[in-house]
Design an enzyme around this catalytic site. Sequence first.
Site, short mmCIF file in Angstrom:
data_model
loop_
_atom_site.label_atom_id
_atom_site.label_comp_id
_atom_site.label_asym_id
_atom_site.label_seq_id
_atom_site.Cartn_x
_atom_site.Cartn_y
_atom_site.Cartn_z
N THR A 186 34.53 40.60 37.24
CA THR A 186 33.37 40.69 38.12
C THR A 186 32.61 39.36 38.17
OG1 THR A 186 31.14 41.65 38.14
CG2 THR A 186 32.25 41.70 36.07
N ASP A 187 31.81 39.19 39.22
CA ASP A 187 30.96 37.98 39.29
C ASP A 187 29.79 38.07 38.31
OD1 ASP A 187 29.51 39.94 40.63
OD2 ASP A 187 29.21 38.78 42.47
N GLU A 188 29.57 39.27 37.75
CA GLU A 188 28.40 39.43 36.87
C GLU A 188 28.52 38.59 35.58
OE1 GLU A 188 26.67 43.25 36.54
OE2 GLU A 188 27.60 43.98 38.38
N TYR A 221 27.30 45.38 29.99
CA TYR A 221 28.49 45.48 30.85
C TYR A 221 29.09 44.11 31.08
CZ TYR A 221 31.15 45.59 35.21
OH TYR A 221 32.12 45.40 36.17
N LYS A 245 32.70 42.46 29.87
CA LYS A 245 33.70 41.94 30.82
C LYS A 245 33.98 40.47 30.51
CE LYS A 245 35.47 43.64 33.87
NZ LYS A 245 36.71 44.44 33.94
N1 LIG Z 1 32.74 48.15 41.42
C1 LIG Z 1 32.51 46.85 41.63
O1 LIG Z 1 31.69 46.48 42.48
C2 LIG Z 1 33.30 45.82 40.88
C3 LIG Z 1 33.17 44.47 41.26
C4 LIG Z 1 33.95 43.51 40.59
C5 LIG Z 1 34.82 43.90 39.58
N2 LIG Z 1 34.90 45.21 39.21
C6 LIG Z 1 35.86 45.57 38.15
O2 LIG Z 1 36.89 46.32 38.76
C7 LIG Z 1 37.40 47.29 37.84
C8 LIG Z 1 37.34 48.67 38.47
O3 LIG Z 1 35.98 48.97 38.80
P1 LIG Z 1 35.61 50.35 39.51
O4 LIG Z 1 34.30 50.15 40.17
O5 LIG Z 1 36.77 50.85 40.27
O6 LIG Z 1 35.40 51.28 38.22
P2 LIG Z 1 35.31 52.86 38.09
O7 LIG Z 1 34.27 53.12 37.06
O8 LIG Z 1 35.19 53.52 39.42
O9 LIG Z 1 36.76 53.26 37.51
C9 LIG Z 1 37.18 52.91 36.22
C10 LIG Z 1 38.47 53.65 35.94
O10 LIG Z 1 38.91 53.27 34.62
C11 LIG Z 1 39.27 54.45 33.91
N3 LIG Z 1 39.03 54.20 32.48
C12 LIG Z 1 37.83 54.00 31.86
N4 LIG Z 1 38.02 53.82 30.55
C13 LIG Z 1 39.36 53.87 30.33
C14 LIG Z 1 40.18 53.72 29.19
N5 LIG Z 1 39.64 53.51 27.97
N6 LIG Z 1 41.52 53.80 29.32
C15 LIG Z 1 42.08 54.03 30.56
N7 LIG Z 1 41.35 54.21 31.67
C16 LIG Z 1 40.00 54.11 31.56
C17 LIG Z 1 38.35 55.53 34.46
O11 LIG Z 1 38.88 56.85 34.22
C18 LIG Z 1 38.32 55.17 35.94
O12 LIG Z 1 39.38 55.77 36.63
C19 LIG Z 1 36.57 47.15 36.58
O13 LIG Z 1 37.27 46.37 35.65
C20 LIG Z 1 35.30 46.43 37.04
O14 LIG Z 1 34.74 45.67 36.00
C21 LIG Z 1 34.17 46.19 39.85
#
Ligand SMILES: NC(=O)c1ccc[n+]([C@@H]2O[C@H](COP(=O)([O-])OP(=O)(O)OC[C@H]3O[C@@H](n4cnc5c(N)ncnc54)[C@H](O)[C@@H]3O)[C@@H](O)[C@H]2O)c1
Length: 363
Positions: free
Chosen positions: A146-148, A171, A175
């Site tokens: 993430t950009d965070e 968080y 990350k």
């Molecule tokens: N949502 C955003 O805006 C955003 C932006 C940049 C990066 N990201 C990154 O993208 C990735 C996905 O984000 P998202 O928003 O889809 O998240 P989300 O919370 O919607 O989904 C996370 C998924 O990971 C699974 N999970 C959690 N803990 C687990 C574990 N211990 N073992 C296996 N599975 C596990 C959950 O069941 C879920 O399906 C993350 O790594 C996040 O940091 C998200």
Amino acid sequence: MPRPADTPDSVPPKTVLVTGGCGFIGSALVRLLIHHTPHRVVNLDALTYAGSPSNVEDVASDRRYAFVEGDVTDERMLDATFGTYGPDAVVHLAAETHVDRSIDGPAAFVRTNVLGTFELLEAARRHLRTRTPFERQAFRFVHVSTDEVFGSLGATGRFGRDTPYDPRSPYSASKAGSDHLARAAHHTFGLPVIVTNCSNNYGPYQFPEKLVPHTVLRALHGLELPVYGDGRNVRDWLHVDDHARGLTLALERGSPGSTYLFGADQERTTLDVVEAICGVLDEVRPAAAPHARLIAFVEDRPGHDFRYAIDADGARRELGWNRRTTFDEGIRETVAWYLEHLEWCERRAGARHGLERLGTLGT
Ligand SMILES: NC(=O)c1ccc[n+]([C@@H]2O[C@H](COP(=O)([O-])OP(=O)(O)OC[C@H]3O[C@@H](n4cnc5c(N)ncnc54)[C@H](O)[C@@H]3O)[C@@H](O)[C@H]2O)c1
């Protein structure tokens, strides 16, 4: 529907282990890979509160799709999964992702995001020892971040590949830790790691605790629409399908050891986003207009970063990636999707659960 990846027909099919494929971005990636590429997908997900098989039900019966329920901190399960499916690549999205929850309970973030990433990197290393030199060379481990991790910007400037890390919430700190471990696995052990850092995503299938679905659902219930602080915090909003295309391109064209930043050049304040959602709701549900009357400014999130913005030139130049969806069309489509999928929202979050405030330090 996911948009097609810019994938040439000649791309050889890979078996891709996607972690977190039942979550928001992971499910968009799984749908894209199955619908628009020749790749096989093994979706590994622990099905926490944030993940659901219903997010990928339209690909579940595809013969190129397999699901493994498991936790990325579970070393034996990881070895068994690598052994059974012999993946050619990993795209690692599994994580705890909600900043407000990381304020209430950071331990789960350290466990999944730091320890889980470490275990997955180690399992990938053990797996590669069983592969031929050619397979080792072609292998990719795409670590999704993430950009965070870069901290907070003032009114100007953008995060770039060389911006030093300065995470400020549990968080983003977890990350950042996982990004460092992923890069270290490349530098120290030669694991072909690619790191991606992306701005805020929005789109269908996002768990209703996050700003966009949260606002839509609260507005439908006639509840106050809480906006943290003065609502002027700025994020760069990227449609989830554009992110999923970027990840696919990183997987297929990215260079090991490289970092790709994905952003939309569409900065909006929190208040802009909430007002845009209210504007769409006013058009489709005029009887309850103006929805903006529900906006209520509430106590700010502790440590709330002021502004994030991304310089995505590297991803455009080296991967041929470009975002396709503008914020105005994307938010319209997204609000419409939640209105058409209220049953999904209630199944995922319960009629009210997920609509309450988290992460206030108990004040
Ligand atoms: N949502 C955003 O805006 C955003 C932006 C940049 C990066 N990201 C990154 O993208 C990735 C996905 O984000 P998202 O928003 O889809 O998240 P989300 O919370 O919607 O989904 C996370 C998924 O990971 C699974 N999970 C959690 N803990 C687990 C574990 N211990 N073992 C296996 N599975 C596990 C959950 O069941 C879920 O399906 C993350 O790594 C996040 O940091 C998200």
